[in-house]
Design an enzyme around this catalytic site. Sequence first.
Site, PDB file in Angstrom:
ATOM      1  N   LYS A 280     -35.396  30.372  13.523  1.00 10.91           N
ATOM      2  CA  LYS A 280     -35.685  29.266  14.414  1.00 10.91           C
ATOM      3  C   LYS A 280     -36.882  29.600  15.306  1.00 10.91           C
ATOM      4  O   LYS A 280     -37.154  30.770  15.575  1.00 10.91           O
ATOM      5  CB  LYS A 280     -34.481  28.991  15.325  1.00 10.91           C
ATOM      6  CG  LYS A 280     -33.249  28.452  14.646  1.00 10.91           C
ATOM      7  CD  LYS A 280     -32.118  28.299  15.654  1.00 10.91           C
ATOM      8  CE  LYS A 280     -30.853  27.764  15.016  1.00 10.91           C
ATOM      9  NZ  LYS A 280     -30.984  26.365  14.598  1.00 10.91           N
ATOM     10  N   ARG A 354     -22.606  24.479   7.352  1.00  7.34           N
ATOM     11  CA  ARG A 354     -21.947  23.765   6.250  1.00  7.34           C
ATOM     12  C   ARG A 354     -21.434  24.722   5.195  1.00  7.34           C
ATOM     13  O   ARG A 354     -20.475  24.418   4.483  1.00  7.34           O
ATOM     14  CB  ARG A 354     -22.919  22.751   5.656  1.00  7.34           C
ATOM     15  CG  ARG A 354     -24.146  23.322   4.999  1.00  7.34           C
ATOM     16  CD  ARG A 354     -25.303  22.343   4.917  1.00  7.34           C
ATOM     17  NE  ARG A 354     -25.798  22.012   6.264  1.00  7.34           N
ATOM     18  CZ  ARG A 354     -26.790  21.151   6.494  1.00  7.34           C
ATOM     19  NH1 ARG A 354     -27.377  20.523   5.489  1.00  7.34           N
ATOM     20  NH2 ARG A 354     -27.192  20.914   7.723  1.00  7.34           N
TER      21      ARG A 354
END
Length: 498
Positions: A280, A354
């Site tokens: 990130k 996920r």
Amino acid sequence: MELLIQQGDIAATEADCVIVNLFEDVNHPGGATGFVDRALNGAITSAIAAGDFKGEADTTLLLYTNGAIAAPRVIVTGLGKAGNFDFLAARKAAAAGLARAAGLKGVRTVATICHGTGIGGQDTEAMAKALALGSLLASYKVRKYPADDKEQGVSTCTLVEYHAEQIPAMQAGLDAGRALADGVGFTRDLVNEPPNLLYPAEMADRVRAAAADTALKCEVLGEEAMRELGMDMILGVSRGSRREAQLIILRHEPEELEEQQPLIFLGKGITFDTGGISLKPPSGMEEMKTDMGGAGAVCGAMLAISALNIPRRVFGLAICVENMPDGDAYRPGDILTGISGKTAEIINTDAEGRLVLADCLGYVKRFSPSAVVDLATLTGAIGIALGSQAAGLFANDDALQEAIVAAAAATGDRVWPMPMYDEYKDDIKSDMAEVKNAGSRMGGVSSSAKFLEHFTEDYPWAHLDIAYMALQGKGKPGQPKGASGYGVQLLASLAAAI
């Protein structure tokens, strides 16, 4: 903050501050507020007549009593329009009043009446529950390092009721409100905690310790157990961290319901998310300590469900992992196989939540659940769609979706149903695996939900994307800046309803 109840007259009650109330468009206060107004020689009526206070929701009026009643200060909290008054309005009014009192120097003890039970005509137990919940949420303080020993707040809030026959119902309401507020507070503490102090094993220890004081059964699976089960998606995400992943399993199993199909709540618990190899940007990365907000909400909800002794078999699972860019970290291009044998191609290691949820969605099949609801700080795109006003709701079952919408409306943990068209699956098709873990930016919230749906196992399922609900950038009464505790009240309400 301690919550007490006593029979008596609010005007004669000794406290640093008393809190009464007023509906909007009422020019002459009645009930306990009217009694206090008369004791203060019409000071509340004068403020209304001057236009300084109208009883609007989210407003308060502060008056000094100059010895006219036992308490030196009076706060009048606005209830809004009588026709719009309900449980949520009562909770907001209680939070506003308590927050105003807590902001006054030297106020340590507060006495209050139960909002809405007089001319409001509301159910006594429900209003006492709203009072407790709103007051306790408003008294919550974020833990600081080092602790500020000089910082003080309201230590005691006493509900004063003139009619003794109302006290048992009020006590039941206070107890229920306390149970919910404690669950929210536990979640807030977890989500606010620095990531060097709250990592997977530490979170498991804290949940285990909290559960030990309840009837909950707590089990924690480490990586050795996950490896034996074939949970390679979780292990793949965890590979880059020196901290072992932990799967926390909490069971609420009331007597005589041991054979009931359980309702299962599942929370994403990335205790810190660097993005892994798909690193990130540094700006704002410190907020990634909150990427375990879904797991925190599930754990707080399970504590509340146990304290409320909800007559429903409920399991809560929290999968706790760190996503770090170690030399052994999983990479874009890898293919991971989950517990169910289904495969996923890795496109972006920052789409890790996920993956860990996918393994858990396969794992819970063994419990033959009546329904599964997962909560996850899953996508930034949900914030573009809904901002911080509601979580995105995705479901494969209409009845479950309707139940969640109803629970959200009752608790104020708002949701908004999002589309789950089959065409969203096209965006996550992989050339080498069954699915890939990231698609294009267009429709990303729904294609992410379709990824999760791929790993469900023939049970009713719903996914709540809470990425912009777990953390609040601005404080307000009942909700300080920082972790919100979103989802605790929603899940507890849902468990009681289905």
